[in-house]
Enzyme design. Structure first.
Site, mmCIF file in Angstrom:
data_model
loop_
_atom_site.group_PDB
_atom_site.id
_atom_site.type_symbol
_atom_site.label_atom_id
_atom_site.label_comp_id
_atom_site.label_asym_id
_atom_site.label_seq_id
_atom_site.Cartn_x
_atom_site.Cartn_y
_atom_site.Cartn_z
ATOM 1 N N TYR A 150 8.547 -7.977 -53.691
ATOM 2 C CA TYR A 150 9.056 -8.210 -52.345
ATOM 3 C C TYR A 150 10.463 -7.622 -52.201
ATOM 4 O O TYR A 150 10.721 -6.806 -51.312
ATOM 5 C CB TYR A 150 9.069 -9.707 -52.070
ATOM 6 N N ASN A 179 16.610 -16.966 -44.246
ATOM 7 C CA ASN A 179 15.555 -17.992 -44.080
ATOM 8 C C ASN A 179 15.461 -18.517 -42.640
ATOM 9 O O ASN A 179 16.422 -19.074 -42.124
ATOM 10 C CB ASN A 179 15.824 -19.184 -44.995
HETATM 11 P P1 NAD Z 1 4.236 -14.095 -41.898
HETATM 12 O O1 NAD Z 1 3.554 -14.047 -43.226
HETATM 13 O O2 NAD Z 1 3.972 -15.253 -41.013
HETATM 14 O O3 NAD Z 1 3.949 -12.766 -41.072
HETATM 15 C C1 NAD Z 1 3.705 -11.518 -41.676
HETATM 16 C C2 NAD Z 1 2.554 -10.861 -40.926
HETATM 17 O O4 NAD Z 1 2.295 -9.572 -41.495
HETATM 18 C C3 NAD Z 1 1.248 -11.664 -41.016
HETATM 19 O O5 NAD Z 1 0.682 -11.804 -39.745
HETATM 20 C C4 NAD Z 1 0.381 -10.819 -41.940
HETATM 21 O O6 NAD Z 1 -1.007 -10.981 -41.702
HETATM 22 C C5 NAD Z 1 0.872 -9.428 -41.637
HETATM 23 N N1 NAD Z 1 0.641 -8.455 -42.721
HETATM 24 C C6 NAD Z 1 0.876 -8.610 -44.045
HETATM 25 N N2 NAD Z 1 0.520 -7.488 -44.704
HETATM 26 C C7 NAD Z 1 0.060 -6.604 -43.770
HETATM 27 C C8 NAD Z 1 -0.450 -5.286 -43.814
HETATM 28 N N3 NAD Z 1 -0.568 -4.627 -44.969
HETATM 29 N N4 NAD Z 1 -0.832 -4.698 -42.647
HETATM 30 C C9 NAD Z 1 -0.735 -5.364 -41.472
HETATM 31 N N5 NAD Z 1 -0.269 -6.617 -41.359
HETATM 32 C C10 NAD Z 1 0.135 -7.224 -42.503
HETATM 33 O O7 NAD Z 1 5.805 -13.978 -42.205
HETATM 34 P P2 NAD Z 1 7.049 -14.026 -41.210
HETATM 35 O O8 NAD Z 1 7.928 -15.112 -41.656
HETATM 36 O O9 NAD Z 1 6.605 -13.983 -39.810
HETATM 37 O O10 NAD Z 1 7.778 -12.658 -41.575
HETATM 38 C C11 NAD Z 1 7.740 -11.511 -40.751
HETATM 39 C C12 NAD Z 1 8.643 -10.435 -41.327
HETATM 40 O O11 NAD Z 1 9.987 -10.913 -41.411
HETATM 41 C C13 NAD Z 1 8.249 -9.999 -42.736
HETATM 42 O O12 NAD Z 1 8.437 -8.604 -42.850
HETATM 43 C C14 NAD Z 1 9.231 -10.724 -43.606
HETATM 44 O O13 NAD Z 1 9.461 -10.048 -44.818
HETATM 45 C C15 NAD Z 1 10.470 -10.763 -42.727
HETATM 46 N N6 NAD Z 1 11.356 -11.892 -43.087
HETATM 47 C C16 NAD Z 1 11.047 -13.180 -42.752
HETATM 48 C C17 NAD Z 1 11.912 -14.212 -43.115
HETATM 49 C C18 NAD Z 1 11.655 -15.662 -42.755
HETATM 50 O O14 NAD Z 1 12.422 -16.533 -43.136
HETATM 51 N N7 NAD Z 1 10.614 -15.991 -42.015
HETATM 52 C C19 NAD Z 1 13.076 -13.922 -43.842
HETATM 53 C C20 NAD Z 1 13.334 -12.604 -44.195
HETATM 54 C C21 NAD Z 1 12.480 -11.599 -43.794
HETATM 55 N N1 UDP Z 2 11.854 -25.018 -52.787
HETATM 56 C C1 UDP Z 2 11.767 -26.343 -53.222
HETATM 57 N N2 UDP Z 2 10.599 -27.013 -52.989
HETATM 58 C C2 UDP Z 2 9.545 -26.457 -52.336
HETATM 59 C C3 UDP Z 2 9.643 -25.117 -51.888
HETATM 60 C C4 UDP Z 2 10.817 -24.422 -52.151
HETATM 61 O O1 UDP Z 2 12.717 -26.886 -53.802
HETATM 62 O O2 UDP Z 2 8.530 -27.155 -52.163
HETATM 63 C C5 UDP Z 2 13.121 -24.273 -53.008
HETATM 64 C C6 UDP Z 2 12.962 -22.927 -53.677
HETATM 65 O O3 UDP Z 2 12.979 -23.058 -55.085
HETATM 66 C C7 UDP Z 2 14.169 -22.179 -53.142
HETATM 67 C C8 UDP Z 2 14.385 -22.760 -51.745
HETATM 68 O O4 UDP Z 2 13.691 -24.011 -51.740
HETATM 69 O O5 UDP Z 2 15.300 -22.463 -53.927
HETATM 70 C C9 UDP Z 2 13.860 -21.873 -50.624
HETATM 71 O O6 UDP Z 2 12.535 -21.517 -50.915
HETATM 72 P P1 UDP Z 2 11.614 -20.654 -49.953
HETATM 73 O O7 UDP Z 2 10.378 -20.325 -50.722
HETATM 74 O O8 UDP Z 2 11.468 -21.334 -48.652
HETATM 75 O O9 UDP Z 2 12.462 -19.339 -49.653
HETATM 76 P P2 UDP Z 2 13.312 -18.312 -50.541
HETATM 77 O O10 UDP Z 2 13.368 -18.773 -51.965
HETATM 78 O O11 UDP Z 2 12.606 -17.026 -50.393
HETATM 79 O O12 UDP Z 2 14.652 -18.366 -49.915
#
Ligand code: NAD
Ligand code: UDP
Ligand code: UDP
Length: 317
Positions: A150, A179
């Site tokens: 990732y 996040n």
């Molecule tokens: P999510 O998993 O809900 O959404 C991702 C979407 O992408 C899903 O609908 C999935 O089906 C689709 N997808 C995955 N692989 C694919 C592929 N090969 N072709 C077409 N579609 C595909 O996650 P999200 O939280 O909505 O995240 C959306 C974007 O934002 C992602 O790129 C993620 O890396 C980025 N992002 C999210 C967060 C967060 O906290 N939610 C933080 C940092 C970055």
């Molecule tokens: N985490 C936790 N319990 C859970 C899920 C996650 O303590 O049930 C912790 C995890 O180890 C991390 C933080 O919460 O330190 C955020 O995790 P998440 O997977 O949401 O996002 P990311 O690590 O990618 O920021």
């Protein structure tokens, strides 16, 4: 209302996911036409079912690792599984989605000469030694660990975006998302906010990894999407990267306690081993977003959690 001159046709990849579906709602509200391309790996038709039959909305089941030949005026590239459980399920596919997906969407933008947005991540900073994280910090990322598919995939996607910008003059906008939480998060994707809320609502133990002293900064989804739209509307030549996130910083233990309080749950804390490469601290410096976009989050954690708890309460009942 928009007319044919001001209405854009906007491609959102990953549009059936958590963030993508909220973005699509906003774009449709603004009067645009939206094409959602998603392979439904982690997204769900339920997230977009309210748009079924909408005259300006179209869904395509498509995997971005394959080429896509359509017409559009703008692209938001969000396709990628985002939670550790999901992106580690098939790590090779995760890297392909970030890297091949970026190449294909950049190729599409190049042919169309259109603006393209990349959903990058705070994970490009890895386990950061600079705190809070500024965009100028290059990060501290393990290239061969379980999170690397990732983290490194997203870093390589950023490289591709900036090389298409330099080499082909593409108009790019790169957001580094911290996040984010809110309604339509997947209940089983293992992210901390959804896990804790679901566990609390079921009066099950709250699973804290490690001592719960690691920190995160949680942004409510509506605030984040406003940031996306403002970044996409900046002048050509402004590329980012721009941090988008909420600078309020909490330990995971504080989050657990707040969720227990707000749900009135009888859940107890249960401690589990910390997964490898889990960042110990994370908080965005949002100086650039404030200056360039006039943006900052408005929704406090307590208020955002209340809205998210209400969503999961309905979903689980
Ligand atoms: P999510 O998993 O809900 O959404 C991702 C979407 O992408 C899903 O609908 C999935 O089906 C689709 N997808 C995955 N692989 C694919 C592929 N090969 N072709 C077409 N579609 C595909 O996650 P999200 O939280 O909505 O995240 C959306 C974007 O934002 C992602 O790129 C993620 O890396 C980025 N992002 C999210 C967060 C967060 O906290 N939610 C933080 C940092 C970055
Ligand atoms: N985490 C936790 N319990 C859970 C899920 C996650 O303590 O049930 C912790 C995890 O180890 C991390 C933080 O919460 O330190 C955020 O995790 P998440 O997977 O949401 O996002 P990311 O690590 O990618 O920021
Ligand atoms: N591509 C696409 N749709 C388009 C144009 C290109 O999916 O409308 C893909 C195609 O698979 C190509 C990639 O984007 O391999 C990169 O395109 P680019 O023009 O940069 O490279 P080239 O075609 O020269 O390899």
């Amino acid at each position: 209302m928009r007319n044919y001159e001001s209405r854009k046709r906007i491609l959102v990849t990953g549009g059936a996911g958590f963030l993508g579906s909220h973005l699509i709602d906003r774009l449709l509200e603004q009067g645009h036409e939206v094409v959602c391309a998603d392979n439904l790996f982690t997204g769900s038709k339920r997230n977009i079912e309210h748009l079924h039959g909408h005259p300006r909305f179209e869904f395509m089941r498509h995997d971005v690792t394959f080429p896509l030949y359509i017409e559009a005026d703008e692209i938001f590239n969000l396709a990628c599984p985002a939670s550790p459980i999901h992106y580690q399920h098939d790590p090779v596919q995760t890297t392909k989605t970030s890297v091949h997906g970026a190449i294909n969407m950049l190729g599409l933008a190049k042919r169309l000469r259109c603006r393209i947005f990349q959903a990058s991540t705070s994970e490009v900073y890895g386990d950061p030694s600079v705190h809070p994280q500024t965009e100028g910090y290059w990060g501290n990322v393990n290239p061969i660990g379980i999170r690397s598919c990732y983290d490194e995939g997203k870093r390589c996607a950023e490289t591709l975006f900036f090389d298409y910008h330099r080499q082909h003059g593409l108009d790019i906008k790169v957001a580094r998302i911290f996040n984010t939480y809110g309604p339509r998060m997947h209940p089983n994707d293992g992210r901390v906010v959804s896990n804790f809320i679901v566990q609390a609502l079921r009066n099950q133990p709250i699973t804290i990894y490690g001592e719960g002293q690691q920190t995160r900064s949680f942004c409510y989804v509506d605030d984040l999407i406003e940031g996306f739209l403002r970044l996409m509307a900046t002048e050509p030549g402004f590329t980012g990267p721009v941090n988008l996130g909420n600078p309020g910083e909490f330990t995971i233990r504080q989050l657990a306690e707040q969720v227990i309080e707000l749900t009135g749950s009888s859940s107890k804390l249960e401690f589990h081993p910390l997964p490898s490469d889990d960042p110990t601290q994370r908080r965005p410096d949002i100086g650039i977003a404030r200056d360039k976009l006039g943006w900052e989050p408005k929704v406090a954690l307590r208020e955002g959690l209340q809205k998210t708890i209400a969503y999961f309460d309905k979903l689980l009942s």
